[in-house]
Motif scaffolding. Structure first.
Motif, PDB file in Angstrom:
ATOM      1  N   ARG A 132       0.832  -1.200   0.000  1.00  0.00           N
ATOM      2  CA  ARG A 132       0.000   0.000   0.000  1.00  0.00           C
ATOM      3  C   ARG A 132       0.867   1.251   0.000  1.00  0.00           C
ATOM      4  O   ARG A 132       2.053   1.182   0.288  1.00  0.00           O
ATOM      5  CB  ARG A 132      -0.926  -0.015   1.222  1.00  0.00           C
ATOM      6  CG  ARG A 132      -2.027  -1.039   1.065  1.00  0.00           C
ATOM      7  CD  ARG A 132      -2.873  -1.154   2.287  1.00  0.00           C
ATOM      8  NE  ARG A 132      -3.450   0.114   2.721  1.00  0.00           N
ATOM      9  CZ  ARG A 132      -4.202   0.247   3.812  1.00  0.00           C
ATOM     10  NH1 ARG A 132      -4.449  -0.797   4.561  1.00  0.00           N
ATOM     11  NH2 ARG A 132      -4.706   1.403   4.144  1.00  0.00           N
ATOM     12  N   LYS A 133       0.248   2.379  -0.353  1.00  0.00           N
ATOM     13  CA  LYS A 133       1.028   3.618  -0.411  1.00  0.00           C
ATOM     14  C   LYS A 133       1.500   4.026   0.986  1.00  0.00           C
ATOM     15  O   LYS A 133       0.693   4.043   1.918  1.00  0.00           O
ATOM     16  CB  LYS A 133       0.182   4.733  -1.011  1.00  0.00           C
ATOM     17  CG  LYS A 133       0.054   4.625  -2.508  1.00  0.00           C
ATOM     18  CD  LYS A 133      -0.546   5.853  -3.106  1.00  0.00           C
ATOM     19  CE  LYS A 133      -0.457   5.749  -4.613  1.00  0.00           C
ATOM     20  NZ  LYS A 133      -0.934   6.944  -5.280  1.00  0.00           N
ATOM     21  N   ALA A 134       2.779   4.310   1.095  1.00  0.00           N
ATOM     22  CA  ALA A 134       3.347   4.698   2.385  1.00  0.00           C
ATOM     23  C   ALA A 134       4.718   5.311   2.130  1.00  0.00           C
ATOM     24  O   ALA A 134       5.289   5.146   1.052  1.00  0.00           O
ATOM     25  CB  ALA A 134       3.515   3.470   3.277  1.00  0.00           C
ATOM     26  N   PHE A 135       5.221   6.028   3.132  1.00  0.00           N
ATOM     27  CA  PHE A 135       6.601   6.485   3.037  1.00  0.00           C
ATOM     28  C   PHE A 135       7.511   5.312   3.380  1.00  0.00           C
ATOM     29  O   PHE A 135       7.287   4.608   4.367  1.00  0.00           O
ATOM     30  CB  PHE A 135       6.874   7.601   4.048  1.00  0.00           C
ATOM     31  CG  PHE A 135       6.241   8.923   3.696  1.00  0.00           C
ATOM     32  CD1 PHE A 135       6.470   9.507   2.463  1.00  0.00           C
ATOM     33  CD2 PHE A 135       5.437   9.583   4.611  1.00  0.00           C
ATOM     34  CE1 PHE A 135       5.906  10.745   2.139  1.00  0.00           C
ATOM     35  CE2 PHE A 135       4.880  10.817   4.306  1.00  0.00           C
ATOM     36  CZ  PHE A 135       5.111  11.390   3.066  1.00  0.00           C
ATOM     37  N   ALA A 136       8.552   5.127   2.559  1.00  0.00           N
ATOM     38  CA  ALA A 136       9.562   4.102   2.857  1.00  0.00           C
ATOM     39  C   ALA A 136      10.758   4.817   3.490  1.00  0.00           C
ATOM     40  O   ALA A 136      10.970   6.002   3.239  1.00  0.00           O
ATOM     41  CB  ALA A 136       9.983   3.412   1.576  1.00  0.00           C
ATOM     42  N   PRO A 137      11.548   4.108   4.292  1.00  0.00           N
ATOM     43  CA  PRO A 137      12.750   4.743   4.838  1.00  0.00           C
ATOM     44  C   PRO A 137      13.599   5.350   3.710  1.00  0.00           C
ATOM     45  O   PRO A 137      13.816   4.706   2.667  1.00  0.00           O
ATOM     46  CB  PRO A 137      13.473   3.586   5.523  1.00  0.00           C
ATOM     47  CG  PRO A 137      12.375   2.650   5.910  1.00  0.00           C
ATOM     48  CD  PRO A 137      11.382   2.736   4.784  1.00  0.00           C
ATOM     49  N   CYS A 138      14.047   6.579   3.931  1.00  0.00           N
ATOM     50  CA  CYS A 138      14.667   7.321   2.827  1.00  0.00           C
ATOM     51  C   CYS A 138      16.009   6.764   2.362  1.00  0.00           C
ATOM     52  O   CYS A 138      16.394   6.984   1.216  1.00  0.00           O
ATOM     53  CB  CYS A 138      14.764   8.795   3.193  1.00  0.00           C
ATOM     54  SG  CYS A 138      13.129   9.561   3.165  1.00  0.00           S
ATOM     55  N   THR A 139      16.718   6.032   3.214  1.00  0.00           N
ATOM     56  CA  THR A 139      17.975   5.434   2.744  1.00  0.00           C
ATOM     57  C   THR A 139      17.673   4.372   1.686  1.00  0.00           C
ATOM     58  O   THR A 139      18.340   4.303   0.644  1.00  0.00           O
ATOM     59  CB  THR A 139      18.760   4.802   3.918  1.00  0.00           C
ATOM     60  OG1 THR A 139      18.964   5.814   4.899  1.00  0.00           O
ATOM     61  CG2 THR A 139      20.093   4.266   3.468  1.00  0.00           C
ATOM     62  N   ALA A 140      16.650   3.551   1.953  1.00  0.00           N
ATOM     63  CA  ALA A 140      16.261   2.529   0.970  1.00  0.00           C
ATOM     64  C   ALA A 140      15.741   3.206  -0.305  1.00  0.00           C
ATOM     65  O   ALA A 140      16.085   2.813  -1.425  1.00  0.00           O
ATOM     66  CB  ALA A 140      15.192   1.618   1.577  1.00  0.00           C
ATOM     67  N   ARG A 141      14.945   4.251  -0.120  1.00  0.00           N
ATOM     68  CA  ARG A 141      14.397   4.954  -1.298  1.00  0.00           C
ATOM     69  C   ARG A 141      15.501   5.628  -2.101  1.00  0.00           C
ATOM     70  O   ARG A 141      15.412   5.745  -3.332  1.00  0.00           O
ATOM     71  CB  ARG A 141      13.379   5.994  -0.848  1.00  0.00           C
ATOM     72  CG  ARG A 141      11.998   5.692  -1.406  1.00  0.00           C
ATOM     73  CD  ARG A 141      11.098   6.895  -1.306  1.00  0.00           C
ATOM     74  NE  ARG A 141      11.364   7.889  -2.314  1.00  0.00           N
ATOM     75  CZ  ARG A 141      11.185   9.200  -2.138  1.00  0.00           C
ATOM     76  NH1 ARG A 141      10.760   9.663  -0.993  1.00  0.00           N
ATOM     77  NH2 ARG A 141      11.418  10.050  -3.120  1.00  0.00           N
ATOM     78  N   ALA A 142      16.552   6.083  -1.398  1.00  0.00           N
ATOM     79  CA  ALA A 142      17.660   6.746  -2.096  1.00  0.00           C
ATOM     80  C   ALA A 142      18.314   5.795  -3.105  1.00  0.00           C
ATOM     81  O   ALA A 142      18.769   6.214  -4.170  1.00  0.00           O
ATOM     82  CB  ALA A 142      18.687   7.249  -1.088  1.00  0.00           C
ATOM     83  N   ILE A 258      24.899   7.379  -1.869  1.00  0.00           N
ATOM     84  CA  ILE A 258      23.545   7.252  -1.300  1.00  0.00           C
ATOM     85  C   ILE A 258      23.312   8.269  -0.175  1.00  0.00           C
ATOM     86  O   ILE A 258      22.273   8.940  -0.119  1.00  0.00           O
ATOM     87  CB  ILE A 258      23.328   5.808  -0.787  1.00  0.00           C
ATOM     88  CG1 ILE A 258      23.379   4.813  -1.962  1.00  0.00           C
ATOM     89  CG2 ILE A 258      22.012   5.692  -0.025  1.00  0.00           C
ATOM     90  CD1 ILE A 258      22.366   5.053  -3.060  1.00  0.00           C
ATOM     91  N   GLY A 259      24.290   8.408   0.701  1.00  0.00           N
ATOM     92  CA  GLY A 259      24.149   9.303   1.854  1.00  0.00           C
ATOM     93  C   GLY A 259      23.854  10.740   1.455  1.00  0.00           C
ATOM     94  O   GLY A 259      23.190  11.477   2.202  1.00  0.00           O
ATOM     95  N   ALA A 260      24.310  11.135   0.266  1.00  0.00           N
ATOM     96  CA  ALA A 260      24.117  12.521  -0.172  1.00  0.00           C
ATOM     97  C   ALA A 260      22.676  12.794  -0.603  1.00  0.00           C
ATOM     98  O   ALA A 260      22.278  13.945  -0.767  1.00  0.00           O
ATOM     99  CB  ALA A 260      25.077  12.818  -1.334  1.00  0.00           C
ATOM    100  N   VAL A 261      21.899  11.721  -0.786  1.00  0.00           N
ATOM    101  CA  VAL A 261      20.542  11.866  -1.335  1.00  0.00           C
ATOM    102  C   VAL A 261      19.473  11.833  -0.240  1.00  0.00           C
ATOM    103  O   VAL A 261      18.384  12.396  -0.394  1.00  0.00           O
ATOM    104  CB  VAL A 261      20.277  10.726  -2.365  1.00  0.00           C
ATOM    105  CG1 VAL A 261      18.898  10.833  -2.993  1.00  0.00           C
ATOM    106  CG2 VAL A 261      21.341  10.726  -3.452  1.00  0.00           C
ATOM    107  N   VAL A 262      19.804  11.171   0.881  1.00  0.00           N
ATOM    108  CA  VAL A 262      18.774  10.836   1.885  1.00  0.00           C
ATOM    109  C   VAL A 262      18.004  12.051   2.418  1.00  0.00           C
ATOM    110  O   VAL A 262      16.766  12.057   2.419  1.00  0.00           O
ATOM    111  CB  VAL A 262      19.414  10.036   3.053  1.00  0.00           C
ATOM    112  CG1 VAL A 262      18.393   9.750   4.135  1.00  0.00           C
ATOM    113  CG2 VAL A 262      20.004   8.723   2.528  1.00  0.00           C
TER     114      VAL A 262
END
Ligand code: NAP
Length: 275
Positions: A132-142, A258-262
């Motif tokens: 379902r629609k949700a926010f995912a942890p931003c490191t994974a999304r990055a 990756i860290g620069a995007v989070v």
């Protein structure tokens, strides 16, 4: 060999975000991110300062909510619940881990999913698992953002993730499955790790050990995503050795990957909401 430049990805996203927030302002609308910090952990304070700086640069307001370590747990629960109800606040970012004496889940899970901009609540994690629609942890999304922005597709490819944490490995598994990848997760009890990682079209390292991924663990021409942030010889380095990156078709550097995007994705979530 391509270096997947996280700073470039972040800059592009920030430019769009800044334009979006400017447009909103014309209609008298703003977005505000609450940063929820408990105790005096230096790394969390530094991270909070960097998020505030990034927010200011794109024209987003932030409010820093700092609580002393002796604050009662009930008070923290009330504070987060209030932020969750506050119409003025579009996102809440708690800096984890909270000091040990607190029941972290009890406090963090008071954030409503619509404001859980780093996908840290059990509700967001459940929604992600349920598709379902949700926010995912931003490191994974990055990871997905960097692959997307560099035209690297996941469809039908074998992704091997080393690391099964709640913030990285597990959410990334779902995000990759959603993109029709075949995913293998490895961890400290995995046997014959190198045999598995050599099968990866896309190898993700989220271990937290400097130079953990050696050249013999990588297939020629693989894409390597290095999530690790480690200190070694006074420098910040990832989980992937330099020799291993030499075998890759593309890789994310550390720092600057990756860290620069989070933090940019956290701001995007606070601005755009769940999409
Ligand atoms: P974590 O919770 O400590 O998880 C590490 C994972 O690595 C665990 O699943 C562990 O397996 C696995 N592991 C440890 N030793 C291993 C071995 N010898 N062989 C195979 N797997 C092994 O760490 P995390 O929070 O996911 O973070 C991982 C790294 O990413 C850290 O360097 C962290 O600083 C970095 N990070 C970066 C960002 C960013 O914004 N760029 C965000 C979050 C984390 P078990 O589960 O079996 O213990």
């Amino acid at each position: 060999m391509t270096i997947l430049d996280g700073k470039k990805t972040a800059a592009l996203h920030k430019e769009k975000l800044s334009a979006y927030l400017k447009e909103l302002k014309k209609y008298g609308k703003t977005r505000k991110l609450a940063l929820f910090l408990v105790g005096s952990d230096e790394a969390s304070a530094l991270y909070a300062a960097s998020v505030q700086k990034a927010a200011a640069a794109v024209g987003m307001e932030t409010v820093l909510c700092v609580y002393e370590e002796r604050t009662g747990e009930d008070e923290l629960v009330r504070a987060v619940s209030e932020l969750s109800r506050c119409g003025d606040i579009s996102g809440i970012l708690p800096f984890l881990p909270l000091p040990k004496q607190y029941d972290e889940r009890r406090i963090v899970d008071c954030i409503v999913p619509e404001k859980d901009v780093d996908g840290q609540t059990a509700a967001s994690q459940g929604y992600l698992l349920a598709g379902r629609k949700a926010f995912a942890p931003c490191t994974a999304r990055a990871v997905i953002t960097v692959l997307d922005d560099n035209g690297i597709t996941l469809h039908g490819r074998h992704v091997v993730i080393i690391g099964r944490s709640t913030v990285v490995g597990k959410p990334l598994l779902h995000l990759c499955l959603k993109r029709d990848a075949t995913v293998t997760i490895c961890h400290s009890k995995t046997k014959d790790l190198a045999r598995i990682t050599r099968q990866a079209d896309i190898l993700v390292a989220a271990v937290g050990k400097a130079g953990f991924v050696r050249a013999d663990m990588v297939k020629d021409g693989a894409v390597i995503i290095d999530i690790g942030i480690n200190r070694a010889d006074g420098k910040t380095v990832g989980d992937v050795s330099e020799e291993a990156t030499q075998k890759a078709a593309a890789y994310t550097p550390v720092p600057g990957g990756i860290g620069a995007v989070v933090s940019t994705l956290i701001l995007e979530n606070a601005a755009y909401g769940i999409q």
